[in-house]
Every structure is written in C-alpha cells, then in structure tokens.
Design a protein around this motif. Structure first.
Motif, PDB file in Angstrom:
ATOM      1  N   GLN A  36       0.963  -1.642  -0.204  1.00 60.01           N
ATOM      2  CA  GLN A  36      -0.312   0.087  -0.012  1.00 60.01           C
ATOM      3  C   GLN A  36       1.016   1.626  -0.232  1.00 60.01           C
ATOM      4  N   PHE A  37       1.728   1.418   0.607  1.00 55.08           N
ATOM      5  CA  PHE A  37       2.586   2.231   1.222  1.00 55.08           C
ATOM      6  C   PHE A  37       3.432   2.368  -0.520  1.00 55.08           C
ATOM      7  N   LEU A  38       4.284   1.534  -1.205  1.00 56.03           N
ATOM      8  CA  LEU A  38       4.783   2.097  -2.473  1.00 56.03           C
ATOM      9  C   LEU A  38       3.491   2.267  -3.770  1.00 56.03           C
ATOM     10  N   SER A  39       2.568   1.642  -3.158  1.00 56.33           N
ATOM     11  CA  SER A  39       1.312   1.944  -4.367  1.00 56.33           C
ATOM     12  C   SER A  39       0.898   3.554  -4.441  1.00 56.33           C
ATOM     13  N   THR A  40       1.202   3.692  -3.260  1.00 51.88           N
ATOM     14  CA  THR A  40       0.743   5.368  -2.846  1.00 51.88           C
ATOM     15  C   THR A  40       1.457   6.650  -4.162  1.00 51.88           C
ATOM     16  N   ILE A  41       0.770   7.774  -4.681  1.00 50.15           N
ATOM     17  CA  ILE A  41       1.092   8.556  -5.054  1.00 50.15           C
ATOM     18  C   ILE A  41       1.776   9.881  -5.168  1.00 50.15           C
ATOM     19  N   PHE A  42       2.825  10.661  -4.883  1.00 46.45           N
ATOM     20  CA  PHE A  42       3.728  10.874  -3.978  1.00 46.45           C
ATOM     21  C   PHE A  42       4.236  12.994  -5.224  1.00 46.45           C
ATOM     22  N   PRO A  43       3.874  14.013  -4.698  1.00 48.54           N
ATOM     23  CA  PRO A  43       4.451  14.773  -4.808  1.00 48.54           C
ATOM     24  C   PRO A  43       5.954  15.074  -5.476  1.00 48.54           C
ATOM     25  N   VAL A  44       6.441  15.639  -6.535  1.00 52.61           N
ATOM     26  CA  VAL A  44       8.172  15.067  -6.817  1.00 52.61           C
ATOM     27  C   VAL A  44       8.175  16.633  -7.531  1.00 52.61           C
ATOM     28  N   PRO A  45       8.636  17.400  -6.285  1.00 52.84           N
ATOM     29  CA  PRO A  45       9.109  19.203  -7.058  1.00 52.84           C
ATOM     30  C   PRO A  45      10.878  18.759  -7.476  1.00 52.84           C
ATOM     31  N   ASP A  46      11.009  19.850  -7.473  1.00 55.87           N
ATOM     32  CA  ASP A  46      12.432  19.931  -8.300  1.00 55.87           C
ATOM     33  C   ASP A  46      13.431  20.411  -6.995  1.00 55.87           C
ATOM     34  N   ILE A  47      14.685  19.459  -7.068  1.00 60.93           N
ATOM     35  CA  ILE A  47      14.899  19.660  -5.867  1.00 60.93           C
ATOM     36  C   ILE A  47      15.778  20.731  -5.133  1.00 60.93           C
ATOM     37  N   ASN A  48      15.616  21.654  -6.208  1.00 54.31           N
ATOM     38  CA  ASN A  48      16.560  22.919  -5.337  1.00 54.31           C
ATOM     39  C   ASN A  48      15.364  23.907  -4.236  1.00 54.31           C
ATOM     40  N   GLU A  49      13.482  22.766  -5.128  1.00 52.91           N
ATOM     41  CA  GLU A  49      12.054  23.862  -4.658  1.00 52.91           C
ATOM     42  C   GLU A  49      12.326  23.410  -3.054  1.00 52.91           C
ATOM     43  N   GLN A  50      12.388  21.898  -4.078  1.00 53.39           N
ATOM     44  CA  GLN A  50      12.568  21.030  -1.497  1.00 53.39           C
ATOM     45  C   GLN A  50      13.490  21.910  -1.209  1.00 53.39           C
ATOM     46  N   ARG A  51      14.490  21.743  -1.039  1.00 45.38           N
ATOM     47  CA  ARG A  51      15.166  22.443  -0.284  1.00 45.38           C
ATOM     48  C   ARG A  51      15.020  23.770   0.601  1.00 45.38           C
ATOM     49  N   GLY A  52      15.068  24.955  -0.341  1.00 47.59           N
ATOM     50  CA  GLY A  52      13.836  25.812  -0.690  1.00 47.59           C
ATOM     51  C   GLY A  52      12.659  25.612   0.731  1.00 47.59           C
ATOM     52  N   ILE A  53      11.654  24.827   0.645  1.00 48.05           N
ATOM     53  CA  ILE A  53      10.503  24.449   1.004  1.00 48.05           C
ATOM     54  C   ILE A  53      11.383  23.581   3.297  1.00 48.05           C
ATOM     55  N   ALA A  54      11.841  23.205   2.966  1.00 49.62           N
ATOM     56  CA  ALA A  54      12.893  22.920   3.843  1.00 49.62           C
ATOM     57  C   ALA A  54      12.873  23.947   5.311  1.00 49.62           C
ATOM     58  N   GLU A  55      13.637  24.596   4.044  1.00 49.40           N
ATOM     59  CA  GLU A  55      14.536  25.828   5.024  1.00 49.40           C
ATOM     60  C   GLU A  55      13.190  26.343   5.578  1.00 49.40           C
ATOM     61  N   TYR A  56      12.637  27.217   5.428  1.00 50.63           N
ATOM     62  CA  TYR A  56      10.947  27.758   5.282  1.00 50.63           C
ATOM     63  C   TYR A  56      10.369  27.680   6.360  1.00 50.63           C
ATOM     64  N   LEU A  57      10.337  25.576   6.113  1.00 52.27           N
ATOM     65  CA  LEU A  57       9.261  25.104   6.992  1.00 52.27           C
ATOM     66  C   LEU A  57      10.630  25.188   8.891  1.00 52.27           C
ATOM     67  N   ASP A  58      11.222  25.195   8.169  1.00 57.46           N
ATOM     68  CA  ASP A  58      12.148  24.761   9.556  1.00 57.46           C
ATOM     69  C   ASP A  58      12.373  26.358  10.402  1.00 57.46           C
ATOM     70  N   THR A  59      12.216  27.418   9.540  1.00 55.97           N
ATOM     71  CA  THR A  59      12.221  28.501  10.701  1.00 55.97           C
ATOM     72  C   THR A  59      10.880  28.833  10.656  1.00 55.97           C
ATOM     73  N   LYS A  60       9.836  28.279  10.320  1.00 55.42           N
ATOM     74  CA  LYS A  60       8.762  28.702  10.129  1.00 55.42           C
ATOM     75  C   LYS A  60       8.428  27.758  11.508  1.00 55.42           C
ATOM     76  N   CYS A  61       8.553  25.926  11.448  1.00 56.30           N
ATOM     77  CA  CYS A  61       8.193  25.681  12.872  1.00 56.30           C
ATOM     78  C   CYS A  61       9.379  25.387  13.850  1.00 56.30           C
ATOM     79  N   ASN A  62      10.395  26.359  13.541  1.00 52.86           N
ATOM     80  CA  ASN A  62      11.298  26.433  15.682  1.00 52.86           C
ATOM     81  C   ASN A  62      10.877  27.646  15.492  1.00 52.86           C
TER      82      ASN A  62
END
Length: 413
Positions: A350-376
C-alpha cells in the motif's frame, strides 16, 4: 504558629487542631447496580458522569453508591490525585473509597486538602501492595491519617478563597492549552500547504492524479512510491547498533532520548538496520503518522518497515515533512487494513502504491528551510506556553498547600 508534629503538615496556627480523617468522615459501603444508579468516574478533574455506558455488563452490578455531597477517592496509587466531591447521586468503581462527611465540618476545605500533593504522598504512604500499580490505600488505614482541623469558620474562608483563586488559575491554564492546540494546528497547516503547493505564492497548477492532494504546481512531478523507494530488509547480525524509535510525534529518534517504559528485547540481533536518510515506518501506527526520515544509523523493530530512495528524488528534510503531513497521514489511514484502529496496518504494497508529489530538488530545499524557520518559531512559542503551564500548575499546588495547612492566612474581605 505551632509544630503539628506531622512531617507533611509542618507548622499550623496555634488555634488549629490535628484530627484523624475518621473523625471527619464515615465510609459509605453500600453496593448498588449501575442500572439504578448511573456510573460515575473518579478523575483528577473530580467526579464526572460517564459519557458512554456501551461497555456495561452484568459484572458492573457490584459498584459503590455515591450520594450528592459525598467525597470519593481512588485508592490506587497509579490514579494519584483522582478524587472529589460528587455533585450527583450515582455509582463508582469498587476501587474507590466513598466517604460521607460528618457534621461540623466544611467539605470544601477538606476537598482542597485532599487535592494537595503533600496529602497524596501521605495517603499512599499508608497503602499496601506488591508493585506500584497495585498499591492501594484502604479506609481502614485512611481513617487514621492525621490532618489539620481549623475552626469551622476558617475552613469556610479557606474553601471559598481557593475556589475563587483556583478557578482563575484553571481558566488561564485552559486558555493556554487551547492556544497551544491552535499553534499546533497552524504548524500542521503551514507544513501541509508548503509540501503540497510550495511557497512561491500564486502559480499555475495542474491536476496531479494524487487523490489525497488534488492540484499541484504545474512544474511538479507526481510519482508512485515504487518508482521512488524500495524496501530494505538488512538485519543486525550482532545487535550492537543503536535502538531507534519511530513515533507519530517525534519521527525517528534514539530510544535513549525517550522516556518510554514499553518492553525491550534482550537482544537486538535480527532488528532491521536503518541508515541515515532511510525512511522508517512503524507499521502498527503508520495510520497515525508514525513515520520519518532518519538522521541516525541504528535499528528498529523487525516488525517495522524500512524504505530507501532509488534515485535520490527527494531532499531528506523535505521528505520528512512530506511523509508526516496530516493529508498524507489521513491517506495512510484510509489505505490501512484492520478491524479497528489499534489493529490497522499499512504494508509495503500500500505504501509503495501511493502517489507522491515531487518538486524540483532545489525547490524542496527551499521549502525545507522555510519550514524549519516557521516551525522553530512556532515550537518556541509552544515551549514558552508549556513553561507557563508548568509554572502555573506549580503555583497552584503551593497555593493550595500553604492555605490548607495555615502557612498563609486568607486575606480579610
């Protein structure tokens, strides 16, 4: 002031006496049926009407009668602080001691006294048992516990004063806890929006084909789990790796950092190895969000699942946020199989049949940095509010103790 001669009480005003609990209360022993007297629960919040009687059986016939105005206390040490004055006629479990107040005393004062942490320690010191969770204090012992006995008029003043003060403290505590829950919801909303829509504001979108998201940014991909991850089943041969936990609250962390009391195997041989960057999924609690990307090398339970990226489509931090966001957790639950919540399981298929969104890797890094700041930032606010709760609870405990033992005098109106 004078010495009371009782360690947990200490000094008391010179015009106060020391009495035994048995001089203030008599035990109510009458057994009743919950068909005739509604079941009540003795909790740390007092005596509450049970919301559901779905589990009622004939075995519930043996309960204790509690009348309006009676005081009931749970005799088990693992129910510390569960006591109160009943505002209803009803029935309580046999593990509770039900007391009828005698004349010439103010029940409200003794209710506050019995809610003090110092009394709770003394109450359970008089108990008997083999292990902590079976340690009980029966009426035969409780009635001999020595307690302060102020003049009746002063009992009334203390009771009224603590009623007013503690209601104010409880209101602040309730509002603070509600505020924390709102911040937690805000945090989850920010994470969900960022990992499924990005952080660039308005941009063209497209239908993703991902049932749990809907539309995604036009330049994002959508891939099935089996194209992104594969299951890893490497097992420890000597059990020397660090034991990791997979939690719906904290993701993957070393067990040594957690305050847990659940069973641990004597040997970690045969446990599944997790490398840094691997996904660890608690199969039994994945429906509740027990999954994460590990920043540690170690082992997890052999009944859990370990997944590894195939082509490195994801930044690890972004992936951790994605896998634990509420929309995807709801999807895990909908795909899980089992007869009830505690038995739900999401297996690799079931896990491997789930569909996931895949942004550009650089955008992923930007999102992660943004979320680190907001969540902290949000986590810092929540931490400060939790500190306020701890301070208020400690203040409330000291307030109760100081007034019920006469260390402080109720201000005159």
């Amino acid at each position: 002031m004078k010495e009371s001669g009782i360690e947990w009480i200490g000094c008391i005003p010179v015009d106060w006496n020391i009495d035994r609990i048995g001089e203030k209360y008599t035990e109510r022993k009458q057994k009743v049926s919950d068909r005739d007297f509604p079941p009540l629960s003795v909790t740390m919040q007092g005596i509450l009407a049970q919301l559901s009687t779905a589990a009622k059986t004939d075995a519930h016939d043996d309960r204790k009668l509690v009348c309006k105005g009676d005081f009931a206390i749970n005799s088990r040490s693992d129910r510390r602080g569960s006591c109160g004055i009943s505002s209803l006629d009803g029935s309580v479990s046999l593990i509770n001691t039900v007391l009828k107040p005698r004349n010439n005393m103010n029940p409200g004062y003794y209710n506050w006294l019995f809610h003090s942490t110092m009394f709770a320690d003394e109450y359970y010191r008089w108990g008997h048992g083999i292990v902590d969770d079976l340690w009980t204090t029966k009426w035969g012992d409780m009635k001999n516990i020595l307690i302060p006995s102020p003049p009746l008029e002063e009992q009334c003043h203390i009771s009224d004063f603590l009623d007013e003060k503690c209601v104010g403290i409880d209101n602040v505590l309730e509002k603070t806890r509600s505020s924390i829950e709102e911040y937690k919801k805000l945090k989850q909303a920010i994470i969900t929006e960022a990992v499924t829509k990005g952080i660039r504001g308005d941009r063209p979108t497209k239908e993703s084909g991902i049932e749990w998201i809907g539309e995604i940014p036009e330049d994002w991909d959508a891939k099935r789990g089996k194209a992104l991850f594969h299951e890893i089943k490497n097992l420890s041969t000597d059990g020397t790796e660090e034991l990791l936990t997979v939690s719906q609250y904290t993701g993957i962390t070393p067990r040594s950092q957690k305050n847990v009391t659940m069973f641990q195997s004597e040997s970690l041989v045969g446990y599944k190895i997790v490398e840094i960057g691997d996904i660890g999924a608690n199969t039994m609690w994945l429906w509740d969000g027990a999954i994460g990307v590990s920043t540690y090398r170690g082992v997890i339970s052999p009944s859990y699942n370990v997944y590894r990226q195939i082509n490195g489509d994801y930044d690890s931090k972004y992936l951790d946020y994605l896998l634990r966001n509420p929309l995807l957790v709801q999807h895990y639950e909908s795909r899980s199989t089992g007869i009830r919540a505690s038995r739900l399981r999401l297996y690799p298929q079931q896990f491997l049949s789930t569909i996931f969104p895949v942004p550009d890797i650089n955008e992923q890094r930007g999102i992660a940095e943004y979320l680190d700041t907001k969540c902290n930032g949000i986590d810092t606010l929540i931490e400060k509010k939790n500190e306020l709760i701890a301070d208020l609870e400690e203040y409330k405990k000291s307030l109760i103790y100081e007034y019920v033992t006469g260390k402080k005098e109720v201000p005159q109106a």
